[in-house]
Design a protein around this motif. Structure first.
Motif, PDB file in Angstrom:
ATOM      1  N   MET A   1      -8.208  -1.064  -0.127  1.00 22.90           N
ATOM      2  CA  MET A   1      -7.657  -0.196  -1.077  1.00 22.90           C
ATOM      3  C   MET A   1      -6.869  -1.019  -2.218  1.00 22.90           C
ATOM      4  O   MET A   1      -6.850  -0.786  -3.271  1.00 22.90           O
ATOM      5  CB  MET A   1      -6.678   0.764  -0.343  1.00 22.90           C
ATOM      6  N   VAL A   2      -5.765  -2.137  -1.544  1.00 25.83           N
ATOM      7  CA  VAL A   2      -5.067  -2.744  -2.530  1.00 25.83           C
ATOM      8  C   VAL A   2      -5.742  -3.629  -3.190  1.00 25.83           C
ATOM      9  O   VAL A   2      -5.390  -3.944  -4.362  1.00 25.83           O
ATOM     10  CB  VAL A   2      -3.878  -3.428  -1.468  1.00 25.83           C
ATOM     11  N   SER A   3      -6.780  -4.375  -2.545  1.00 26.00           N
ATOM     12  CA  SER A   3      -7.350  -5.479  -3.243  1.00 26.00           C
ATOM     13  C   SER A   3      -6.826  -6.762  -2.942  1.00 26.00           C
ATOM     14  O   SER A   3      -5.517  -6.950  -3.059  1.00 26.00           O
ATOM     15  CB  SER A   3      -7.604  -5.081  -4.802  1.00 26.00           C
ATOM     16  N   PRO A   4      -7.767  -7.791  -2.716  1.00 26.21           N
ATOM     17  CA  PRO A   4      -6.969  -9.118  -2.370  1.00 26.21           C
ATOM     18  C   PRO A   4      -6.300  -9.959  -3.209  1.00 26.21           C
ATOM     19  O   PRO A   4      -5.285 -10.517  -3.516  1.00 26.21           O
ATOM     20  CB  PRO A   4      -8.403  -9.913  -1.952  1.00 26.21           C
ATOM     21  N   ASP A   5      -6.702  -9.606  -4.830  1.00 26.39           N
ATOM     22  CA  ASP A   5      -5.986 -10.166  -5.851  1.00 26.39           C
ATOM     23  C   ASP A   5      -4.415  -9.594  -6.218  1.00 26.39           C
ATOM     24  O   ASP A   5      -3.679 -10.587  -6.284  1.00 26.39           O
ATOM     25  CB  ASP A   5      -6.999  -9.809  -7.301  1.00 26.39           C
TER      26      ASP A   5
ATOM     27  N   ALA B   1       0.982  -1.056   0.122  1.00 25.18           N
ATOM     28  CA  ALA B   1      -0.156   0.007   0.056  1.00 25.18           C
ATOM     29  C   ALA B   1       0.926   1.308   0.108  1.00 25.18           C
ATOM     30  O   ALA B   1       0.644   2.302  -0.610  1.00 25.18           O
ATOM     31  CB  ALA B   1      -0.892  -0.043   1.249  1.00 25.18           C
ATOM     32  N   ILE B   2       1.874   1.460   0.714  1.00 28.13           N
ATOM     33  CA  ILE B   2       2.731   2.267   0.742  1.00 28.13           C
ATOM     34  C   ILE B   2       3.863   2.438  -0.712  1.00 28.13           C
ATOM     35  O   ILE B   2       3.771   3.732  -1.266  1.00 28.13           O
ATOM     36  CB  ILE B   2       3.981   2.214   1.874  1.00 28.13           C
ATOM     37  N   ALA B   3       3.990   1.442  -1.131  1.00 27.67           N
ATOM     38  CA  ALA B   3       4.524   1.649  -2.436  1.00 27.67           C
ATOM     39  C   ALA B   3       3.639   1.916  -3.457  1.00 27.67           C
ATOM     40  O   ALA B   3       3.982   2.834  -4.746  1.00 27.67           O
ATOM     41  CB  ALA B   3       5.345  -0.040  -2.702  1.00 27.67           C
ATOM     42  N   GLU B   4       2.416   1.632  -3.370  1.00 26.73           N
ATOM     43  CA  GLU B   4       1.378   2.175  -4.370  1.00 26.73           C
ATOM     44  C   GLU B   4       0.965   3.624  -4.324  1.00 26.73           C
ATOM     45  O   GLU B   4      -0.099   4.083  -4.802  1.00 26.73           O
ATOM     46  CB  GLU B   4       0.467   1.152  -4.574  1.00 26.73           C
TER      47      GLU B   4
END
Length: 757
Positions: A415-419, A356-359
């Motif tokens: 936010m990131v999504s499981p996939d 999440a931080i990287a994105e």
């Protein structure tokens, strides 16, 4: 003609008809090098023995022993019993041959004239081996010639050493090492006179009855003492009977059985080598085994019997310690906990926050809400809970990860999504069996199954700035690595995991996780306390620990700091007794700025600090100095004409059911006690009453309801009974006891009193 002359003529004739002996060119060193024990020795990186594993089931051979490693009693007993003039003859004892020939001429029973050198020749040449009916005349002649060849090429000590290692002694046992370990449970250098006498007696009759072996052993004792040994022979039969019944030489022996099995797995389909040197460290391996067992003994009253531990070298990926089980404490000691698949609990959270931080979806200072959450999914409603069943309100991502809060992690996964998170974990070397959609939002809390080895290697990637490579149990060059995480995000996550203040909300400021040197660590506990983990790293090492039960049975009252963490801390402190550990250098693209946090005070319109001011790391371009919660964002409900169910809301503006949402589906979990599955209802406004299917069950803005399978109508009313808002929900699943808290009539009754506002 004298018998002595006859034997010499036969020898000369044999030389004439046997101009070449196939094995005669073999030197002592070549015979020794060709020796293949039935066991493989697994050695540590410095040559220390870790484990001995039997790899040849057809015969039982020990290691080749030097003559100096065999007790003097054994050497003396063998020579006195089998070849008194061993050091005097040149391969053939012509005096003994003459005596034997003369005795045979007069049909007198006497000992054979075969010397140790002649017997060794028979052991070295398959053509000269003794058959059930004895050797033929030609074989005896050839054996005589071969013995003389040996004497010309080998020294006496080499002949005696080779004989003691090659002689068959009992059943499948070959050589003095295998016999000593099996019958006497000791190394050959420790054999005393009684044991040496029994071993020597077995040379002539390997499978004789204990009574006969004892009689021959008594004769050996007398030869050793050169006097009356009757006193020593009295108890020899009992001693011999007991020794011949022992089978103490186990198939595997040592303190790294699972690592040895893993190493030998690579030798399937080919002859196992005599010795294999691994990357393990024997002192560290021994300490890890002892520490694991000692701590598990302290947890035995909490229904814990299994554990596993692995230590990795960060730079090379070499395994320095591999403890697969608790050994004798376990009912499933053969199960390798290092490679077994288990649910990792919260130990996956660092990789989620790193992604999440990287994105750039969040920063370490981003405020996340730790409060009751109900996430609608295709399979029903997902309601995450924290470990302590308490919510902390608004917290920064640093606190959410450090304190291992579940709800903020799930919100981050939304936010990131499981996939996408699933792909990130696979890229880190965690081969998950199912897709991200299969696990859903529970993937943030470790619902997938991983191995301790793979998970530890993923933490090693954090230690290496996001770069990863395969682990190995063998010594070798530094491996080629590849990027699996953004190095800036890996650094920030490592900084959080090393921050004792970040985890203080859950673990306190004086936690077992704190070390006197730099280290980053995360604990985790799976559902129903079936698995407990501690994963962490220092500048040079990554240590992973799992505690639980191989059977999958839950533990009793074992947390992250009482289960695996003390073992992790002990091993880390052992590794850094003298070696320092420094924090990593920040990679390019990071900035550190001071930040402040605030939330509004509704009564005074002032701001209160959510968290203490601090310096925080950011990916360049995402930094900001102030983080606050807007009061309007907390209560976004404005005047509306229709409720969440599409029906007209007749209540005053701002009085609504805020949670759960209309149409919510609640799936009951049969593994969780019903009393722990209450649904939290919340509403805006004040002075409201809650009704389920027309029956009042609570008052106030918050209410907790024990769900009952079926479709239900939830309403809030004021003191007059006027309906202020209405939603519908469905509860699926069975097994909830019908109690006064949730007992309703078969057909829902709805409050419909008309009121004017």
């Amino acid at each position: 003609m004298k018998p002595l002359h006859i034997a010499r003529y036969i020898a000369i004739f044999s030389v004439a008809i046997c101009p070449h002996i196939s094995w005669a060119a073999a030197s002592f060193d070549e015979v020794k090098a060709a020796w293949k024990p039935s066991d493989t020795q697994i050695l540590d990186r410095h040559g220390q023995l870790l484990q001995r594993v039997r790899t040849d089931a057809s015969v039982r051979r020990g290691q080749w022993l030097a003559l100096a490693d065999i007790s003097p009693a054994m050497r003396s007993a063998l020579v006195l019993s089998e070849d008194k003039r061993f050091y005097e003859h040149s391969g053939v004892d012509w005096q003994a041959v003459s005596a034997a020939a003369w005795a045979n001429l007069w049909n007198t029973k006497t000992r054979g004239a075969s010397t140790l050198t002649m017997q060794l020749a028979g052991l070295l040449d398959d053509d000269l081996k003794r058959a059930s009916g004895g050797r033929s005349v030609l074989q005896k002649v050839q054996q005589t010639v071969s013995a003389q060849w040996l004497e010309r090429r080998w020294r006496k000590d080499q002949i005696l050493e080779a004989y003691l290692n090659l002689v068959p002694l009992k059943g499948e046992l070959v050589g003095i090492d295998a016999l000593s370990q099996t019958l006497f449970g000791k190394a050959a250098h420790g054999l005393d006179e009684h044991e040496a006498a029994v071993a020597t007696a077995l040379v002539r009759a390997p499978n004789a009855a204990p009574k006969l072996v004892a009689q021959r052993a008594c004769g050996v004792l007398k030869a050793l003492h050169n006097r009356n040994a009757s006193a020593s022979c009295d108890a020899l039969e009992m001693f011999t009977t007991g020794a011949l019944q022992r089978r103490d030489y186990g198939a595997s022996e040592g303190f790294a059985p699972h690592a040895a099995r893993q190493v030998l797995r690579g030798a399937v389909g080919q002859a196992a080598p005599t010795r294999i040197t691994t990357s393990l460290s024997a002192p560290l391996q021994r300490f890890a085994v002892q520490t694991l067992q000692q701590h598990l003994r302290e947890l035995v009253s909490r229904h814990v019997e299994d554990g596993a531990l692995v230590v990795l070298d960060n730079a090379s990926g070499q395994v320095l310690a591999w403890v697969g089980s608790s050994g004798e404490l376990s009912n499933a000691a053969e199960v390798d906990g290092v490679t077994a698949l288990r649910q990792p609990g919260s130990t996956l959270k660092p990789f989620l926050y790193a992604q999440a931080i990287a994105e750039r979806r969040i920063t370490a200072a981003t405020l996340l809400e730790d409060s009751a959450a109900q996430i609608q999914t295709t399979s029903g409603l997902y309601i995450p809970q924290n470990y302590d069943h308490q919510f902390k309100g608004w917290v920064s991502a640093r606190t959410a990860l450090g304190a291992s809060l579940n709800v903020p992690a799930v919100r981050t996964l939304v936010m990131v999504s499981p996939d996408a998170f699933h792909k990130q974990l696979v890229g880190l070397g965690l081969p998950l069996k199912e897709s991200g959609d299969y696990y859903g939002y529970s993937l943030a809390l470790g619902s997938a199954e991983v191995s301790l080895l793979a998970l530890s290697n993923a933490y090693r990637a954090l230690a290496n700035g996001g770069r990863t490579s395969a682990t190995t149990l063998m010594l070798g060059p530094k491996p080629t690595t590849h990027a699996a995480l953004d190095p800036r995000a890996a650094f920030i996550v490592g900084d959080i995991l090393s921050d004792p203040l970040a985890r203080a909300r859950t673990f306190g400021t004086d936690s077992i996780l704190a070390t006197r040197f730099w280290s980053a660590v995360k604990t985790g506990t799976s559902k129903d306390m079936r698995d407990n983990w501690a994963l962490g790293y220092s500048q040079h090492y990554t240590v992973g620990v799992w505690v639980g039960n191989a059977s999958g049975a839950p533990m009793w009252d074992v947390s992250g700091t009482s289960g695996a963490a003390p073992i992790w801390a002990a091993v880390m402190h052992y590794l850094h007794q003298t070696q320092p550990s420094h924090a990593p250098r920040p990679p390019t693209g990071l900035v550190q700025v001071p930040v402040q946090f605030a939330e509004p005070n509704a009564n005074t319109h002032n701001t209160l600090p959510l968290e203490a001011a601090r310096s925080e790391w950011f990916i360049q371009g995402t930094q900001q100095t102030h983080f606050a919660i807007d009061n309007e964002a907390i209560s976004p409900y404005k005047k509306r004409d229709k409720g969440q169910n599409g029906l007209k809301n007749v209540g005053p503006a701002g009085v609504r059911i805020s949670s759960p949402t209309n149409g919510t589906i609640v799936a009951l979990d049969p593994d969780i006690p019903p009393n722990h599955q209450r649904i939290t209802f919340s509403a805006t406004g004040s002075g409201v009453r809650w009704l389920v299917d027309g029956k009042v069950f609570a008052r106030g803005t918050l209410a907790h309801w024990l769900p009952w399978p079926g479709r239900h109508l939830v309403q809030i009313t004021d003191a007059r009974g006027c309906v202020l808002d209405t939603i519908q929900l469905e509860v699926r699943g069975a097994g909830v006891v019908n109690t006064p808290d949730n007992r309703t009539k078969s057909r829902p009754q709805v409050a419909t009193r008309a009121c004017v506002f």
